[in-house]
Structure formats: C-alpha cells, structure tokens
Motif scaffolding. Structure first.
Motif: not given
Length: 288
Positions: A254-265
């Motif tokens: 998938g995608w974000f539309q600008h920029g952000s964060t992904i937290i992987v567990f």
C-alpha cells in the motif's frame, strides 16, 4: 571556559526557539482540516501546478526523484505516491532476513518490556493503547519494536518485510499530530492519539508480526491493497476488517499519501539489526 559556556547556551536557546516555531507551525493549527485540504489540493490534475508545487516542495526538503519510474506527474498526489524504477530497492540477501518495509529514519526501537515501549526518551506508552486491543497486542508484550519515520520527501509506498499473510486489520480513528522528533518529545502517547491502522499478520512459519502505520499532519489517507480500501480521517466504514491476503517479501502492500510512521512489532526470537537514527531504504536488513 565562560565563553564556551555562553556560546553553548546561545546555541541551545536558538535550537529551542527553532523547535518551538516548528511545533507551533505544524501542530497549533486545525490539523485534520488542513490535512483534508492538502489531500484535495494534491489531487488537482494539472501538470503545471504539479511542477510548481514540487518546486516549492524542494525548497524545504531533500526531494530526490532520480529513482522515480516517471519524471512527470499529473498532480502532486502522483508525486507523493510515485513508483520507483525496477531494481531501485534490492532486498537484503541474508538468509532469514526481515527487511525494512519502507524508506525511513529509524526512531525509537528495542524491546517491548512488559507491554511498555517508547516513542522518545522519557515518553513511554502501552502497546495495548496503540493496538486498541490487549488480546491482539499480547504476542508482542515481550517482543521487539522498531519505529520507522517516513519524511515527506521519501518514497511513500510500503512493502512486505517478509513472506507473510495479513489476517486482520483494525482501523483506529484519531488526530493528525506531527510525528517528527520535536513533537514526539512534547506530546505524551502521541502514536496512541493519531489516526492509525494495525495490520495483523503471520510469517511463513506461523509466528505473528504486526505493522502499525500511523498518520500525521498533511497525511489524510492510507491505501491498503489487501482490502482495496482507503482509510482516512473521514472513514465511516467498519473498523474491524477481516483479511486474508498473502504477500511475498518485498511485495507492495500500500502507500501513504504524504509521509508518516510505521511501527513494526516482532515476537520474541527475532532480533533487530538496526539502531536509532539510522537511515534505511526499503529492502535493507531490519531483523533476523
């Protein structure tokens, strides 16, 4: 010695002033309304407007489009979610490697200790508050986590860190605070306040893995291919979303539309191979 101390004090005061200004400009505004406006503006299809917007964008960021699949864009949105040239993000060759799902700067990372983790030094939060469900958070209470921050200039699509199957997605409505380091040092439990989705999956050997994309200011939506769905602050559909979608390592999710964060567990038994502050590209070694 006094001169050195005075210079250090002036430098610290200037830094704090810059941080205060950054925080005010990106947080003390109607965040959700601005994010929705940005979403609409970015979709205006005008190559000329897109070129002008990208030129302004370059003044404030290190935007690099040299590895983009296309050099011209119909809209700013097209540039945000750009694809890359084939082979631009090779996968780490180590056996058993889990790779970074996105281009990112590594933020806080390490062990989840009795269900507690950190967004920044001195700012803990509870894993069940992030997931919105203690039972779904349970497999990671003593596992590990890594925070991956996507800046606005980065490649915004995200990919499977390993061969996996997504079993369930939980959408959690929330705010759109900035998720940059300045805000993370000032707003307690910030990730637990923001719009987010928890992607619950299993690796090929049956062990669980979770990815939690967290929205931020100017990020109005998250596209998930597994559900053919756009999640955003105005989303009014069901929030518990059963899923059955398999992905090979490196396959786009998938995608974000600008920029952000992904937290992987990750569950116990998988070791992180990254450190806070490290810059990663999608496909580089994350854990093993």
């Amino acid at each position: 010695m006094k001169a050195i101390q005075a210079a250090a004090t002036r430098w610290r005061d200037r830094l704090l002033l810059q941080e205060d200004l950054n925080f005010l400009l990106t947080n003390r505004i109607p965040r959700i309304a601005v994010s929705r406006w940005m979403g609409r503006f970015s979709r205006i299809e005008s190559p000329l407007l897109a070129r002008l917007a990208i030129a302004v964008w370059r003044l404030f960021t290190e935007l690099d489009l040299s590895d983009a699949k296309h050099s011209r864009f119909r809209s700013l949105h097209d540039c945000f979610i750009r694809e890359l040239k084939p082979g631009a993000r090779p996968l780490a060759p180590e056996p058993g490697a889990l790779v970074s799902p996105c281009d990112a700067i590594v933020g806080a990372c390490g062990r989840v200790e009795a269900g507690r983790l950190y967004q920044a030094k001195g700012f803990p939060y509870r894993i069940e508050d992030l997931f919105g469900d203690a039972a779904r958070a349970a497999p990671y209470r003593d596992g590990s986590f890594v925070t991956l921050r996507l800046t606005s200039a980065m490649y915004h699509r995200f990919h499977a860190p390993a061969d996996l199957r997504i079993e369930h997605v939980t959408h959690i409505a929330g705010d759109t605070w900035n998720v940059n380091p300045i805000a993370l040092k000032r707003i307690e439990r910030l990730f637990c306040r923001n719009e987010r989705a928890a992607l619950h999956a299993r690796l090929a050997d049956g062990r669980p893995i979770a990815l939690v994309p967290v929205a931020a200011i100017l990020v109005s939506s998250l596209r998930l291919h597994a559900l053919d769905l756009l999640l955003h602050t105005g989303y009014a559909g069901p929030h518990e979303l059963p899923c059955d979608a398999s992905y090979a390592k490196g396959q786009e999710m998938g995608w974000f539309q600008h920029g952000s964060t992904i937290i992987v567990f990750l569950p116990p038994g998988l070791a992180l191979r990254v450190a806070s502050g490290q810059r990663l590209r999608m496909g580089q070694l994350l854990a093993s």
